[in-house]
Motif scaffolding. Structure first.
Motif, PDB file in Angstrom:
ATOM      1  N   LEU A   1       0.816  -1.218   0.000  1.00 34.57           N
ATOM      2  CA  LEU A   1       0.000   0.000   0.000  1.00 34.57           C
ATOM      3  C   LEU A   1       0.848   1.267   0.000  1.00 34.57           C
ATOM      4  O   LEU A   1       0.413   2.301  -0.506  1.00 34.57           O
ATOM      5  N   ASP A   2       2.049   1.184   0.541  1.00 34.52           N
ATOM      6  CA  ASP A   2       2.890   2.381   0.640  1.00 34.52           C
ATOM      7  C   ASP A   2       3.800   2.595  -0.576  1.00 34.52           C
ATOM      8  O   ASP A   2       4.542   3.568  -0.630  1.00 34.52           O
ATOM      9  N   ALA A   3       3.738   1.701  -1.563  1.00 31.92           N
ATOM     10  CA  ALA A   3       4.599   1.839  -2.746  1.00 31.92           C
ATOM     11  C   ALA A   3       4.069   2.939  -3.660  1.00 31.92           C
ATOM     12  O   ALA A   3       2.871   3.036  -3.899  1.00 31.92           O
ATOM     13  N   ASN A   4       4.994   3.767  -4.163  1.00 30.44           N
ATOM     14  CA  ASN A   4       4.645   4.797  -5.128  1.00 30.44           C
ATOM     15  C   ASN A   4       4.997   4.247  -6.511  1.00 30.44           C
ATOM     16  O   ASN A   4       6.136   4.355  -6.961  1.00 30.44           O
ATOM     17  N   PHE A   5       4.017   3.692  -7.191  1.00 34.99           N
ATOM     18  CA  PHE A   5       4.266   2.983  -8.445  1.00 34.99           C
ATOM     19  C   PHE A   5       4.671   3.908  -9.584  1.00 34.99           C
ATOM     20  O   PHE A   5       5.204   3.443 -10.585  1.00 34.99           O
ATOM     21  N   THR A   6       4.483   5.209  -9.427  1.00 35.60           N
ATOM     22  CA  THR A   6       4.912   6.150 -10.474  1.00 35.60           C
ATOM     23  C   THR A   6       6.433   6.308 -10.504  1.00 35.60           C
ATOM     24  O   THR A   6       6.973   6.821 -11.478  1.00 35.60           O
ATOM     25  N   ASN A   7       7.119   5.873  -9.446  1.00 34.75           N
ATOM     26  CA  ASN A   7       8.583   5.982  -9.380  1.00 34.75           C
ATOM     27  C   ASN A   7       9.301   4.913 -10.211  1.00 34.75           C
ATOM     28  O   ASN A   7      10.502   5.003 -10.407  1.00 34.75           O
ATOM     29  N   TYR A   8       8.586   3.919 -10.671  1.00 28.83           N
ATOM     30  CA  TYR A   8       9.220   2.793 -11.357  1.00 28.83           C
ATOM     31  C   TYR A   8       9.091   2.965 -12.863  1.00 28.83           C
ATOM     32  O   TYR A   8       7.994   3.033 -13.411  1.00 28.83           O
ATOM     33  N   LYS A   9      10.252   3.025 -13.517  1.00 24.15           N
ATOM     34  CA  LYS A   9      10.283   3.236 -14.972  1.00 24.15           C
ATOM     35  C   LYS A   9      11.107   2.174 -15.706  1.00 24.15           C
ATOM     36  O   LYS A   9      10.925   1.957 -16.887  1.00 24.15           O
ATOM     37  N   THR A  10      12.036   1.540 -14.984  1.00 17.93           N
ATOM     38  CA  THR A  10      12.938   0.570 -15.592  1.00 17.93           C
ATOM     39  C   THR A  10      12.867  -0.758 -14.844  1.00 17.93           C
ATOM     40  O   THR A  10      12.493  -0.802 -13.667  1.00 17.93           O
ATOM     41  N   TYR A  11      13.251  -1.826 -15.538  1.00 15.70           N
ATOM     42  CA  TYR A  11      13.216  -3.146 -14.906  1.00 15.70           C
ATOM     43  C   TYR A  11      14.335  -4.032 -15.441  1.00 15.70           C
ATOM     44  O   TYR A  11      14.920  -3.765 -16.484  1.00 15.70           O
ATOM     45  N   ALA A  12      14.583  -5.078 -14.685  1.00 14.18           N
ATOM     46  CA  ALA A  12      15.483  -6.159 -15.094  1.00 14.18           C
ATOM     47  C   ALA A  12      14.939  -7.423 -14.435  1.00 14.18           C
ATOM     48  O   ALA A  12      14.103  -7.354 -13.529  1.00 14.18           O
ATOM     49  N   TYR A  13      15.424  -8.556 -14.889  1.00 13.63           N
ATOM     50  CA  TYR A  13      14.966  -9.809 -14.296  1.00 13.63           C
ATOM     51  C   TYR A  13      15.814 -10.185 -13.095  1.00 13.63           C
ATOM     52  O   TYR A  13      17.024  -9.984 -13.085  1.00 13.63           O
ATOM     53  N   PHE A  14      15.159 -10.706 -12.082  1.00 16.49           N
ATOM     54  CA  PHE A  14      15.817 -11.210 -10.888  1.00 16.49           C
ATOM     55  C   PHE A  14      16.270 -12.634 -11.212  1.00 16.49           C
ATOM     56  O   PHE A  14      15.487 -13.579 -11.153  1.00 16.49           O
ATOM     57  N   LYS A  15      17.533 -12.764 -11.615  1.00 18.17           N
ATOM     58  CA  LYS A  15      18.055 -14.018 -12.155  1.00 18.17           C
ATOM     59  C   LYS A  15      17.859 -15.198 -11.209  1.00 18.17           C
ATOM     60  O   LYS A  15      17.449 -16.285 -11.650  1.00 18.17           O
ATOM     61  N   ALA A  16      18.109 -15.008  -9.924  1.00 16.70           N
ATOM     62  CA  ALA A  16      17.960 -16.117  -8.975  1.00 16.70           C
ATOM     63  C   ALA A  16      16.519 -16.638  -8.977  1.00 16.70           C
ATOM     64  O   ALA A  16      16.283 -17.847  -8.934  1.00 16.70           O
ATOM     65  N   GLY A  17      15.560 -15.737  -9.035  1.00 14.98           N
ATOM     66  CA  GLY A  17      14.157 -16.144  -9.052  1.00 14.98           C
ATOM     67  C   GLY A  17      13.780 -16.844 -10.349  1.00 14.98           C
ATOM     68  O   GLY A  17      13.066 -17.855 -10.339  1.00 14.98           O
ATOM     69  N   ILE A  18      14.264 -16.318 -11.469  1.00 17.46           N
ATOM     70  CA  ILE A  18      13.968 -16.912 -12.767  1.00 17.46           C
ATOM     71  C   ILE A  18      14.584 -18.313 -12.846  1.00 17.46           C
ATOM     72  O   ILE A  18      13.950 -19.257 -13.320  1.00 17.46           O
ATOM     73  N   ASP A  19      15.812 -18.464 -12.360  1.00 13.21           N
ATOM     74  CA  ASP A  19      16.489 -19.766 -12.400  1.00 13.21           C
ATOM     75  C   ASP A  19      15.759 -20.814 -11.568  1.00 13.21           C
ATOM     76  O   ASP A  19      15.807 -21.998 -11.889  1.00 13.21           O
ATOM     77  N   GLU A  20      15.086 -20.402 -10.497  1.00 17.26           N
ATOM     78  CA  GLU A  20      14.396 -21.344  -9.624  1.00 17.26           C
ATOM     79  C   GLU A  20      13.043 -21.786 -10.163  1.00 17.26           C
ATOM     80  O   GLU A  20      12.475 -22.752  -9.655  1.00 17.26           O
ATOM     81  N   ALA A  21      12.506 -21.085 -11.146  1.00 18.24           N
ATOM     82  CA  ALA A  21      11.194 -21.463 -11.686  1.00 18.24           C
ATOM     83  C   ALA A  21      11.261 -22.890 -12.211  1.00 18.24           C
ATOM     84  O   ALA A  21      12.126 -23.218 -13.022  1.00 18.24           O
ATOM     85  N   ASN A  22      10.362 -23.730 -11.754  1.00 20.45           N
ATOM     86  CA  ASN A  22      10.388 -25.156 -12.055  1.00 20.45           C
ATOM     87  C   ASN A  22       9.608 -25.461 -13.333  1.00 20.45           C
ATOM     88  O   ASN A  22       8.565 -26.113 -13.296  1.00 20.45           O
ATOM     89  N   ILE A  23      10.113 -24.954 -14.465  1.00 19.66           N
ATOM     90  CA  ILE A  23       9.509 -25.191 -15.768  1.00 19.66           C
ATOM     91  C   ILE A  23      10.628 -25.353 -16.795  1.00 19.66           C
ATOM     92  O   ILE A  23      11.783 -25.053 -16.503  1.00 19.66           O
ATOM     93  N   SER A  24      10.269 -25.775 -17.973  1.00 18.54           N
ATOM     94  CA  SER A  24      11.279 -25.969 -19.013  1.00 18.54           C
ATOM     95  C   SER A  24      11.861 -24.631 -19.456  1.00 18.54           C
ATOM     96  O   SER A  24      11.234 -23.584 -19.285  1.00 18.54           O
ATOM     97  N   GLU A  25      13.027 -24.692 -20.039  1.00 22.54           N
ATOM     98  CA  GLU A  25      13.658 -23.471 -20.569  1.00 22.54           C
ATOM     99  C   GLU A  25      12.797 -22.850 -21.662  1.00 22.54           C
ATOM    100  O   GLU A  25      12.735 -21.626 -21.803  1.00 22.54           O
ATOM    101  N   LEU A  26      12.136 -23.674 -22.448  1.00 21.36           N
ATOM    102  CA  LEU A  26      11.257 -23.159 -23.499  1.00 21.36           C
ATOM    103  C   LEU A  26      10.110 -22.348 -22.896  1.00 21.36           C
ATOM    104  O   LEU A  26       9.790 -21.254 -23.374  1.00 21.36           O
ATOM    105  N   ASP A  27       9.496 -22.879 -21.836  1.00 26.13           N
ATOM    106  CA  ASP A  27       8.402 -22.150 -21.191  1.00 26.13           C
ATOM    107  C   ASP A  27       8.903 -20.872 -20.517  1.00 26.13           C
ATOM    108  O   ASP A  27       8.218 -19.843 -20.545  1.00 26.13           O
TER     109      ASP A  27
END
Length: 178
Positions: free
Chosen positions: A28-54
């Motif tokens: 509730l306290d996040a100011n979403f207008t401050n966010y303009k850029t992004y990158a992927y959180f590699k550790a989280g992406i690597d842990e996703a239990n799906i195929s590389e294609l998915d």
């Protein structure tokens, strides 16, 4: 036999028309207008239990939706994007009953009950969580969740993945109440 064919057609239409179910949660306290850029959180992406294609399908769909919202990928991002996946079996039970009257030439008049019984449908559903994390504070600021039946062919998977990601990210940024 005619009732069985009709039932199968109706059931197929119901299953094929299943939509993506989505929900969100956010700080509730996040100011979403401050966010303009992004990158992927590699550790989280690597842990996703799906195929590389998915994974690639999901990340491409996220890139497309983030670009459509005006976000830019960056080496020094405002927020990090992570994903988590799960699957579950959805069981639907349909109770069937009905009645009708019949008639014809001659002395007869008929009526009665018919179509008693239950039909059980089992569908494997995929669940996709998209987490947006404040890159500076390292805190989760938004989470979107989408659930939909899984598809089997590569073309169907691309189409379903794009739809799920679009539906999830349509909720971002959260609209203030009031």
């Amino acid at each position: 036999m005619k009732k069985l064919v009709t039932l199968v057609v109706v059931f197929t239409l119901l299953v094929s028309c299943q939509t993506v179910r989505v929900s969100q949660d956010y700080a509730l306290d996040a100011n979403f207008t401050n966010y303009k850029t992004y990158a992927y959180f590699k550790a989280g992406i690597d842990e996703a239990n799906i195929s590389e294609l998915d994974k690639k399908r999901i990340l491409r769909a996220i890139d497309t939706e983030m670009a459509a919202k005006g976000f830019v990928k960056s080496d020094n991002p405002d927020m990090m994007v992570s994903i988590f996946t799960d699957s579950k079996e959805r069981v639907d039970v349909f109770n069937n009953w009905g009645w009708g009257f019949g008639g014809g030439w001659g002395w007869g008049f008929g009526g009665g009950w018919g179509g008693w019984g239950n039909n059980v449908s089992r569908v494997t559903e995929g669940v996709l969580y998209i987490d947006l994390i404040d890159a500076r504070k390292k805190e989760l600021i938004w989470q979107g969740v989408g659930t939909a039946p899984l598809k089997s062919t590569p073309e169907q998977k691309v189409e379903r993945t794009n739809k799920i990601v679009k539906e999830i990210l349509n909720q971002y940024p959260p609209m203030p109440k009031g």
